[in-house]
Enzyme design. Structure first.
Site, mmCIF file in Angstrom:
data_model
loop_
_atom_site.group_PDB
_atom_site.id
_atom_site.type_symbol
_atom_site.label_atom_id
_atom_site.label_comp_id
_atom_site.label_asym_id
_atom_site.label_seq_id
_atom_site.Cartn_x
_atom_site.Cartn_y
_atom_site.Cartn_z
ATOM 1 N N ASN A 1 0.831 -1.207 0.000
ATOM 2 C CA ASN A 1 0.000 0.000 0.000
ATOM 3 C C ASN A 1 0.865 1.257 0.000
ATOM 4 O OD1 ASN A 1 -2.326 -1.536 0.112
ATOM 5 N ND2 ASN A 1 -2.708 -1.168 2.278
ATOM 6 N N ARG B 1 -11.225 -3.884 -13.788
ATOM 7 C CA ARG B 1 -10.145 -4.834 -13.464
ATOM 8 C C ARG B 1 -10.743 -6.233 -13.510
ATOM 9 N NH1 ARG B 1 -6.262 -1.451 -11.021
ATOM 10 N NH2 ARG B 1 -7.126 0.262 -9.775
ATOM 11 N N ARG C 1 -5.691 2.108 -12.849
ATOM 12 C CA ARG C 1 -4.300 2.226 -12.409
ATOM 13 C C ARG C 1 -3.671 0.873 -12.088
ATOM 14 N NH1 ARG C 1 -4.414 6.537 -8.512
ATOM 15 N NH2 ARG C 1 -4.207 7.905 -10.318
ATOM 16 N N HIS D 1 -15.784 3.895 -13.851
ATOM 17 C CA HIS D 1 -15.600 3.003 -12.715
ATOM 18 C C HIS D 1 -16.829 2.141 -12.447
ATOM 19 C CE1 HIS D 1 -14.293 1.898 -8.572
ATOM 20 N NE2 HIS D 1 -13.098 2.065 -9.090
ATOM 21 N N TYR E 1 -12.917 -9.437 -1.371
ATOM 22 C CA TYR E 1 -13.503 -8.124 -1.097
ATOM 23 C C TYR E 1 -15.010 -8.263 -0.885
ATOM 24 C CZ TYR E 1 -9.139 -6.163 -2.965
ATOM 25 O OH TYR E 1 -7.832 -5.848 -3.188
ATOM 26 N N ARG F 1 -13.924 2.770 4.446
ATOM 27 C CA ARG F 1 -12.796 1.840 4.395
ATOM 28 C C ARG F 1 -11.462 2.547 4.439
ATOM 29 N NH1 ARG F 1 -9.666 0.523 0.053
ATOM 30 N NH2 ARG F 1 -8.495 -1.426 0.157
#
Length: 584
Positions: free
Chosen positions: A56, A388, A418, A448, A481, A577
């Protein structure tokens, strides 16, 4: 009785009411690291959290810190409501990162490594190995590592080499004929970072619960530098790592071909400006200064770490055959209404909307939704967005199989996702090669949303089905997730989805939607209106409550509306989050 005057409330434009987004993100990563200390997690899961905290932070420097450096160079002021200048943010980030690195290594050294040792998993230094083990490692080094290594001398005849982003490097100091010379050796990323010591010939893993020792690759290389520099005296060897600007700088308005422009920028990404230099604590100051000068790194961008450089590779330990030290695999639920054969997918949605919560509900119905459409001769059109999707995507495979003379397939592949730009370019080219209509997104925006629209011929005419998701069309990430999936044939939502795809793939500009909230057209406006509705209810003495579950909360207008609602007495619960710029 003396009445106390009410305390004046701060103006909503007060910078003190807003948390800087960069410092908020750093606090988020602190929470990730805290999980490495939480003994409620299995041991190797704690190791995974430590690794994630490093990954991260790497990406944070590659994008966020790089962006701040550009603001400083271009003398751009900070327009965020917190009022913190780019220089102040960089200073805060440096202070925090110095403490963060120290805490990471303290947790590793004092908590995780001792706990691993009790479980028979030992990370040892090369010096503490027996002579027999050192010799065995030397033989493995000569067979598996030495042929890959390329030592690069650094002198007037050998210019300073390019140091690739996040590569692990050794700066070797050599005494040669009375003079000191330097060389760089790049540790290969094609072999494990942690070499197993007691690995038997021909074996690749040890049986569960067997005692196992590991040594860091760079220690093995350092201990065998005489094989790379025979006849030379090695005076020192120091580890370092460079983090480079990885943000793409694409002038979309001027790009004739967005795909080619992104490909060019991806090729240039490896030459991005250095934004961070991490060195082992044993590197002398003069070498740090020399290295920073060649890399174009400022002295306040150098970080010294104890133990070892680059903790993201600790993730390798989570692949040990030690299920007792990991969470058991989760078996997701298959909803009864979707557990029949895939051909019944559309009939199930006709019976009523279906809401899934991954990973507890299986992601298989999402894949089946696209597969069913691809193989159904009555399906006339498939439209989908991809952000993605991961490797070996079953979603893309279904879309590739769907293309025939009677089925219109249109896919928006977001090339600016990204760190997924390269694979998305590959998917876009594969889809185009099969005759799929591919769009690359909107100029100046990232697409998105995760939407799929199916148009099917049925007895009473054309019927439409929509899938909406909060997560990517990626079966891999859907297992880790938490995200929602929603299947519906609601006519108004289907109308909205059709208008949305016309907006995404053509020149249509839709300003109103029946049910969907679409950014940047209607989402902010409608969210603020709903917050205001609750504020008005509270002002009338009615019950009023707001619950948000978000990845990030950074929009000043939404934050301002939440503050006003809170002052009016609205009960507000925020489940954020990552970044939260609202000060609770």
């Amino acid at each position: 009785m003396v009445k106390t005057a009410p305390q004046p409330q701060p103006q909503l434009t007060d910078p003190g009411l807003f948390i800087n987004r960069q410092t908020s993100w750093l606090a988020f990563n602190d929470r990730v690291l805290a999980n490495a200390r939480d003994e409620r997690h299995p041991l190797l899961e704690r190791v995974r959290f430590l690794s994630i905290s490093e990954t991260n932070l790497d990406e944070f420097f590659m994008i966020r810190v790089a962006g701040l450096h550009k603001q400083v160079i271009l003398e751009r002021p900070n327009t965020d409501p917190d009022g913190m200048s780019p220089e102040e943010q960089l200073s805060r980030i440096h202070e925090h990162t110095t403490r963060f690195f120290a805490e990471q290594r303290r947790i590793l050294r004092e908590e995780l490594l001792p706990a691993l040792a009790k479980q028979g998993v030992n990370l040892r230094s090369h010096a503490e190995l027996s002579k027999k083990d050192r010799q065995a490692l030397r033989e493995r080094f000569k067979r598996e590592v030495l042929p890959i290594l390329t030592p690069l001398a650094i002198d007037p005849a050998h210019p300073f080499p390019h140091i690739s982003n996040l590569s692990l490097n050794l700066l070797v100091v050599i005494h040669d004929k009375g003079r000191r010379v330097l060389a760089r050796v790049k540790a290969p990323n094609t072999v494990p970072r942690f070499m197993q010591v007691n690995l038997q010939d021909g074996a690749t893993t040890l049986s569960p619960h067997a005692e196992v020792d590991f040594v860091r690759l760079e220690e093995v290389v350092s201990a065998n530098l005489d094989e790379l520099f025979p006849g030379k005296k090695i005076a020192g060897c120091h580890t370092f790592q460079v983090t480079r600007d990885a943000d793409l700088d694409i002038q979309e308005d001027e790009a004739a071909d967005l795909l080619s422009a992104i490909e060019y920028e991806l090729d240039q990404r490896r030459f991005g400006e250095s934004v961070r230099l991490v060195v082992s604590e044993d590197m002398p100051e003069r070498l740090r200064t020399w290295l920073a000068g060649h890399l174009g790194t400022e002295m306040n961008e150098i970080y010294e770490v104890s133990d070892f450089v680059g903790l993201s590779s600790l993730e390798e330990f989570t692949h040990l055959t030690r299920p007792d030290l990991l969470y058991p695999p989760l078996t997701p639920r298959m909803p009864r209404e979707l557990a029949r054969d895939s051909g019944a997918m559309f009939q199930a949605v006709q019976q009523g909307d279906v809401l899934l919560y991954h990973p507890y509900d299986s992601f298989a119905p999402v894949v089946d939704f696209v597969r069913s459409a691809a193989s159904d001769p009555d399906v006339l059109a498939i439209k989908q967005t991809l952000y993605r999707v991961g490797a070996n995507s079953p979603i893309v495979a279904a879309l590739l199989a769907a293309r025939d003379e009677d089925t219109q397939v249109a896919v928006l592949v977001e090339l600016k996702a990204r760190f997924d730009e390269q694979p998305n370019i590959g998917w876009a080219r594969q889809l185009e090669a099969q005759g799929v209509h591919v769009a690359y997104g909107l100029v100046g925006l990232k697409t998105h949303c995760k939407v799929a629209l199916i148009v099917r011929r049925e007895k009473d005419g054309l019927h439409r089905y929509v899938h909406l998701g909060t997560g990517n069309y990626n079966p891999g990430t859907a297992r880790i997730y938490t995200d929602f999936s929603y299947f519906t044939d609601d006519p108004e939502i289907c109308d909205d989805a059709a208008d949305l795809f016309n907006y995404l793939t053509g020149y249509s500009r839709q300003d109103e939607y029946l049910k969907l909230l679409v950014a940047p057209v209607t989402l902010r406006k409608r969210v603020v209106e709903m917050i205001e509705r609750e504020r008005e209810r509270a002002s009338r003495g009615e019950q009023a409550q707001i619950i948000f579950k978000l990845n990030n909360l950074t929009d000043p207008q939404v934050i301002d509306a939440l503050y006003r609602a809170s002052r009016a007495g609205v009960r507000i619960e925020l489940l954020i989050r990552s970044i939260c710029c609202l000060a609770p």
